[in-house]
Design a protein around this motif. Structure first.
Motif, PDB file in Angstrom:
ATOM      1  N   PRO A  43       2.793  61.346  60.211  1.00 33.24           N
ATOM      2  CA  PRO A  43       2.184  61.452  58.873  1.00 33.24           C
ATOM      3  C   PRO A  43       2.588  62.695  58.087  1.00 33.24           C
ATOM      4  CG  PRO A  43       0.563  61.852  60.584  1.00 33.24           C
ATOM      5  CD  PRO A  43       1.815  61.417  61.273  1.00 33.24           C
ATOM      6  N   ASP A  44       2.658  63.852  58.718  1.00 35.74           N
ATOM      7  CA  ASP A  44       3.059  65.092  58.061  1.00 35.74           C
ATOM      8  C   ASP A  44       4.031  65.828  58.967  1.00 35.74           C
ATOM      9  OD1 ASP A  44       1.430  65.114  55.642  1.00 35.74           O
ATOM     10  OD2 ASP A  44      -0.284  65.397  56.979  1.00 35.74           O
ATOM     11  N   LEU A 103      14.119  61.584  61.483  1.00 38.01           N
ATOM     12  CA  LEU A 103      12.785  61.086  61.155  1.00 38.01           C
ATOM     13  C   LEU A 103      12.904  59.647  60.660  1.00 38.01           C
ATOM     14  CD1 LEU A 103      11.647  64.254  59.180  1.00 38.01           C
ATOM     15  CD2 LEU A 103      11.192  63.724  61.582  1.00 38.01           C
ATOM     16  N   GLU A 104      12.117  58.751  61.267  1.00 36.19           N
ATOM     17  CA  GLU A 104      12.196  57.340  60.918  1.00 36.19           C
ATOM     18  C   GLU A 104      10.824  56.820  60.515  1.00 36.19           C
ATOM     19  OE1 GLU A 104      14.056  55.652  64.423  1.00 36.19           O
ATOM     20  OE2 GLU A 104      16.026  56.012  63.526  1.00 36.19           O
ATOM     21  N   TYR A 105      10.821  56.010  59.453  1.00 34.69           N
ATOM     22  CA  TYR A 105       9.580  55.452  58.916  1.00 34.69           C
ATOM     23  C   TYR A 105       9.788  53.976  58.629  1.00 34.69           C
ATOM     24  CZ  TYR A 105       8.534  60.325  58.534  1.00 34.69           C
ATOM     25  OH  TYR A 105       8.337  61.636  58.841  1.00 34.69           O
ATOM     26  N   ASP A 106       8.837  53.165  59.091  1.00 37.11           N
ATOM     27  CA  ASP A 106       8.910  51.733  58.831  1.00 37.11           C
ATOM     28  C   ASP A 106       7.502  51.166  58.728  1.00 37.11           C
ATOM     29  OD1 ASP A 106       8.014  51.636  61.461  1.00 37.11           O
ATOM     30  OD2 ASP A 106       9.848  50.779  62.269  1.00 37.11           O
ATOM     31  N   GLY A 107       7.420  49.840  58.621  1.00 36.77           N
ATOM     32  CA  GLY A 107       6.111  49.215  58.476  1.00 36.77           C
ATOM     33  C   GLY A 107       5.454  49.691  57.188  1.00 36.77           C
ATOM     34  N   PHE A 108       4.194  50.071  57.305  1.00 39.52           N
ATOM     35  CA  PHE A 108       3.437  50.572  56.153  1.00 39.52           C
ATOM     36  C   PHE A 108       3.154  52.066  56.288  1.00 39.52           C
ATOM     37  CE2 PHE A 108       2.789  46.054  55.986  1.00 39.52           C
ATOM     38  CZ  PHE A 108       2.839  45.776  54.630  1.00 39.52           C
ATOM     39  N   ALA A 109       4.060  52.793  56.920  1.00 40.45           N
ATOM     40  CA  ALA A 109       3.886  54.229  57.132  1.00 40.45           C
ATOM     41  C   ALA A 109       3.860  54.972  55.789  1.00 40.45           C
ATOM     42  CB  ALA A 109       5.009  54.775  58.007  1.00 40.45           C
ATOM     43  N   VAL A 110       3.046  56.006  55.755  1.00 34.55           N
ATOM     44  CA  VAL A 110       2.985  56.912  54.607  1.00 34.55           C
ATOM     45  C   VAL A 110       3.131  58.315  55.169  1.00 34.55           C
ATOM     46  CG1 VAL A 110       1.565  57.796  52.721  1.00 34.55           C
ATOM     47  CG2 VAL A 110       1.487  55.360  53.303  1.00 34.55           C
ATOM     48  N   SER A 111       4.037  59.095  54.600  1.00 35.64           N
ATOM     49  CA  SER A 111       4.293  60.418  55.168  1.00 35.64           C
ATOM     50  C   SER A 111       4.702  61.429  54.108  1.00 35.64           C
ATOM     51  CB  SER A 111       5.404  60.331  56.211  1.00 35.64           C
ATOM     52  OG  SER A 111       5.646  61.603  56.765  1.00 35.64           O
ATOM     53  N   ARG A 112       4.498  62.696  54.482  1.00 35.33           N
ATOM     54  CA  ARG A 112       4.987  63.831  53.692  1.00 35.33           C
ATOM     55  C   ARG A 112       5.876  64.673  54.611  1.00 35.33           C
ATOM     56  NH1 ARG A 112      -0.081  66.949  51.627  1.00 35.33           N
ATOM     57  NH2 ARG A 112      -0.445  66.921  53.852  1.00 35.33           N
ATOM     58  N   ILE A 113       7.032  65.051  54.083  1.00 31.63           N
ATOM     59  CA  ILE A 113       7.961  65.904  54.822  1.00 31.63           C
ATOM     60  C   ILE A 113       8.212  67.148  53.984  1.00 31.63           C
ATOM     61  CG2 ILE A 113      10.294  66.112  55.758  1.00 31.63           C
ATOM     62  CD1 ILE A 113      10.296  62.998  55.949  1.00 31.63           C
ATOM     63  N   PHE A 114       8.193  68.305  54.642  1.00 33.85           N
ATOM     64  CA  PHE A 114       8.504  69.576  54.001  1.00 33.85           C
ATOM     65  C   PHE A 114       9.650  70.191  54.785  1.00 33.85           C
ATOM     66  CE2 PHE A 114       4.061  68.558  53.535  1.00 33.85           C
ATOM     67  CZ  PHE A 114       3.857  68.685  52.171  1.00 33.85           C
ATOM     68  N   ALA A 115      10.825  70.311  54.169  1.00 32.66           N
ATOM     69  CA  ALA A 115      12.004  70.876  54.829  1.00 32.66           C
ATOM     70  C   ALA A 115      12.281  72.241  54.218  1.00 32.66           C
ATOM     71  CB  ALA A 115      13.203  69.952  54.653  1.00 32.66           C
ATOM     72  N   ARG A 116      12.331  73.253  55.079  1.00 30.99           N
ATOM     73  CA  ARG A 116      12.482  74.624  54.595  1.00 30.99           C
ATOM     74  C   ARG A 116      13.647  75.331  55.285  1.00 30.99           C
ATOM     75  NH1 ARG A 116       7.400  77.944  55.367  1.00 30.99           N
ATOM     76  NH2 ARG A 116       8.378  79.162  53.746  1.00 30.99           N
ATOM     77  N   HIS A 117      13.976  76.485  54.729  1.00 29.33           N
ATOM     78  CA  HIS A 117      14.966  77.389  55.292  1.00 29.33           C
ATOM     79  C   HIS A 117      16.313  76.686  55.434  1.00 29.33           C
ATOM     80  CE1 HIS A 117      10.902  78.813  56.646  1.00 29.33           C
ATOM     81  NE2 HIS A 117      11.326  79.826  55.874  1.00 29.33           N
TER      82      HIS A 117
END
Length: 168
Positions: A80-81, A92-106
């Motif tokens: 999810p986060d 990172l893989e997302y399928d179905g009805f997934a809801v997510s937030r990704i924060f990529a830094r540096h």
């Protein structure tokens, strides 16, 4: 000085308001601290709080089960986060009805694969670099780019918003 006291001091120096400082309580678990970090991620990223070195010294090796990574190789599905700090390498893989937030830094790098009806928002900062692949017409990805962050998109269903500043 203990961890919570140091976090409060560092937060105060960076403008952390009193209500948020009060949330930092002695005896908090790493899980509690990671949840607080994600909940207040806008302040944490914009103020570089805690610093990457602090994260490396105090959280590397213990915060990963809660979605916060520091200089790690990450492979996750439908998390999810996710916060990628330092020099992470991620798949990172997302399928179905997934809801997510990704924060990529540096200097984090990663591949993000999104399909089916998944909905993913990504905030990329600093020198992060992501490859986003979308399969299917119902998957959606929104990317906010800050600083020198870069993305490469494979497929459709990705909305990219380039912000001409380093952070929020």
């Amino acid at each position: 000085m203990n961890l919570i006291t140091q976090l409060k001091e560092d937060g105060t120096a960076k403008g952390l308001c009193r209500p948020w400082r009060m949330k930092l309580q002695q005896g908090m678990s790493v899980e509690d601290l990671a949840a607080l970090y994600i909940k207040g991620i806008d302040f944490c990223i914009s103020e570089d709080y805690p610093t990457l070195d602090f994260l490396r010294d105090h959280f590397k090796g213990s915060c990963e089960p809660y979605g916060v990574f520091v200089d790690d190789e990450v492979k996750l599905s439908n998390a999810p986060d996710v916060v990628l700090n330092g020099d992470c390498k991620a798949l990172l893989e997302y399928d179905g009805f997934a809801v997510s937030r990704i924060f990529a830094r540096h200097n984090s790098q990663g591949a993000v694969n999104v399909s089916d009806n998944a909905y993913v928002t990504i905030d990329a900062f600093d020198n992060s670099n992501l490859v986003i692949a979308v399969a299917g017409s119902d998957a959606q990805v929104i990317v906010n780019l800050y600083g020198n962050a870069q993305v490469e998109v494979i497929g459709s269903g990705v909305e990219i918003k380039k912000h001409n500043k380093n952070t929020y």
